[in-house]
Design a protein around this motif. Structure first.
Motif, PDB file in Angstrom:
ATOM      1  N   GLN A  75       1.996   7.042  -6.728  1.00  0.00           N
ATOM      2  CA  GLN A  75       0.910   7.846  -7.305  1.00  0.00           C
ATOM      3  C   GLN A  75       0.742   9.239  -6.726  1.00  0.00           C
ATOM      4  OE1 GLN A  75      -2.703   5.269  -8.251  1.00  0.00           O
ATOM      5  NE2 GLN A  75      -1.356   3.819  -7.218  1.00  0.00           N
ATOM      6  N   ALA A  80       2.225   1.820  -3.384  1.00  0.00           N
ATOM      7  CA  ALA A  80       1.198   2.385  -4.275  1.00  0.00           C
ATOM      8  C   ALA A  80       1.083   3.897  -4.056  1.00  0.00           C
ATOM      9  CB  ALA A  80      -0.142   1.699  -4.019  1.00  0.00           C
ATOM     10  N   GLU A 121       0.838  -1.210   0.000  1.00  0.00           N
ATOM     11  CA  GLU A 121       0.000   0.000   0.000  1.00  0.00           C
ATOM     12  C   GLU A 121       0.872   1.259   0.000  1.00  0.00           C
ATOM     13  OE1 GLU A 121      -2.867  -0.070  -0.826  1.00  0.00           O
ATOM     14  OE2 GLU A 121      -4.253  -1.158   0.411  1.00  0.00           O
TER      15      GLU A 121
END
Ligand SMILES: Cc1cc2nc3c(=O)[nH]c(=O)nc-3n(C[C@H](O)[C@H](O)[C@H](O)COP(=O)(O)O)c2cc1C
Length: 344
Positions: free
Chosen positions: A59, A55, A52
């Protein structure tokens, strides 16, 4: 100091960490929109946490918050567990569940050195804690790589305690707030008060910046909290209908129904008081049960009931976490909601 100065964000808003209700997608959306997005880690193992965090890093280049629980893991008490399961026996029977086949599990994990090791690879701008703070060694480790430390206080005493233990900002969590109460110095729920009463008293008692949380659902609510002297706000419930929320279909449906207007604090789902929409199990066994095992051990015995009921479209045994003010819940992307909350 404002939240913007403390965390390096554009807006005075923290998208509240909501374990089990959101993950990296919501944090990324909120951070990219200018708020401080949050990744809740209480229900993530270290591998899931790392993926997580990867990620998020991939981004957004903006600051984000990583959140942990800090409860002491209780020693399982076989007698209490048996009494708890006995109180659920009629439901097990109705669903054809064999009570002896239910595994006991940890449910939610406190911050640990394993989690700190993963976190060290990412060095988030902010790390926030619920239910007090981790050990002095672990706290020093997190501070050592430069993360700001935020932590929830539900009373003036807790705010003073957190200040004395070196946090950078206090999240004043009023009684209206959805999800678990962050209380850690007292289990006496009569000590818990609403946001508009709590915020000014904590502001008087400490020198630190104070973030207001609980019942804030729109731009006027944000402005009101800032007018009272808050350095920023932390908003959870309003984000629950955003597409990035990972809540169940029954939770989503409850949030959109009339039932949303009646919430209560309950310990039947985890063992600790948390605010959710009143449902069957809360009515029949609680909302506060004297039998429920200590947090987070109450979780396992309810899990199979929840799974069976949800598979039939029923929310009777599900935690429907929600604050007292769901009027800000909208089915719009979290980025749009963030901008609306900030009035920009
Ligand atoms: C579904 C849900 C889950 C939550 N989980 C967490 C959590 O994992 N960690 C935490 O610090 N706070 C958690 N909270 C509490 C929020 O941080 C915050 O105090 C609260 O959402 C603010 O009140 P509001 O819900 O009225 O906006 C949760 C709240 C909700 C609604």
């Amino acid at each position: 100091m404002t939240l913007q100065q403390l965390a390096g964000v554009a807006l005075p808003i923290i998208q509240a960490p909501m374990a089990g209700a959101q993950a990296s997608a919501m944090a990324i959306a909120a951070s990219n929109a200018g708020a401080l997005g949050s990744l809740p880690c209480a229900m993530l193992g270290v591998d899931a946490m790392r993926s997580e965090l990867m990620a998020i890093k991939a981004q957004t280049a903006r600051p984000f918050n990583v959140n942990f629980f800090c409860h002491a893991q209780p020693t399982p008490d076989a007698k209490r567990e048996a009494a708890w399961r006995a109180s659920l026996a009629a439901y097990y029977h109705a669903f054809g569940i064999d009570a002896n086949s239910i595994p006991t599990g940890p449910g939610r994990l406190p911050f640990s050195s394993e989690a700190a090791n993963v976190l060290a690879e990412f060095k988030p701008a902010v790390v926030s804690f619920h239910f007090g703070l981790p050990s002095a060694e672990l706290l020093a480790l997190v501070k050592g790589w430069g993360s700001r430390i935020f932590a929830s206080a539900t009373t003036v005493d807790e705010a003073r305690w957190l200040e004395a233990h070196g946090v950078d900002a206090i999240i004043a969590q009023g009684l209206e707030a959805g999800g678990h109460r962050g209380n850690f110095l007292s289990e006496d729920l009569t000590t818990q008060i609403g946001t508009v009463a709590l915020l000014p008293q904590i502001l008087r008692a400490v020198r630190l910046p104070v973030i207001a949380a609980g019942g804030i659902a729109d731009a006027k609510g944000v402005a009101a909290a800032l007018a009272l002297g808050a350095a920023g706000v932390q908003i959870g419930t309003a984000y629950l209908l955003c597409p990035e929320a990972t809540i169940t279909a029954v939770h989503r449906a409850a949030l959109k129904s009339e039932a949303v207007r009646h919430t209560a604090l309950t310990n039947v789902f985890t063992g600790r008081p948390a605010r959710g929409i009143v449902n069957r199990i809360m009515r029949e066994l609680g909302p506060m049960s004297t039998v429920a095992p200590a947090f987070p051990l109450a979780t396992s015995a309810i899990a199979p009931l929840r799974a069976k009921a949800e598979s039939q479209g029923s929310s009777d045994f599900s935690p429907l976490w929600c604050g007292q003010n769901a009027s800000g819940c909208k089915e719009v992307p979290a980025a749009q909601l963030t901008r609306e909350l900030a009035g920009v």
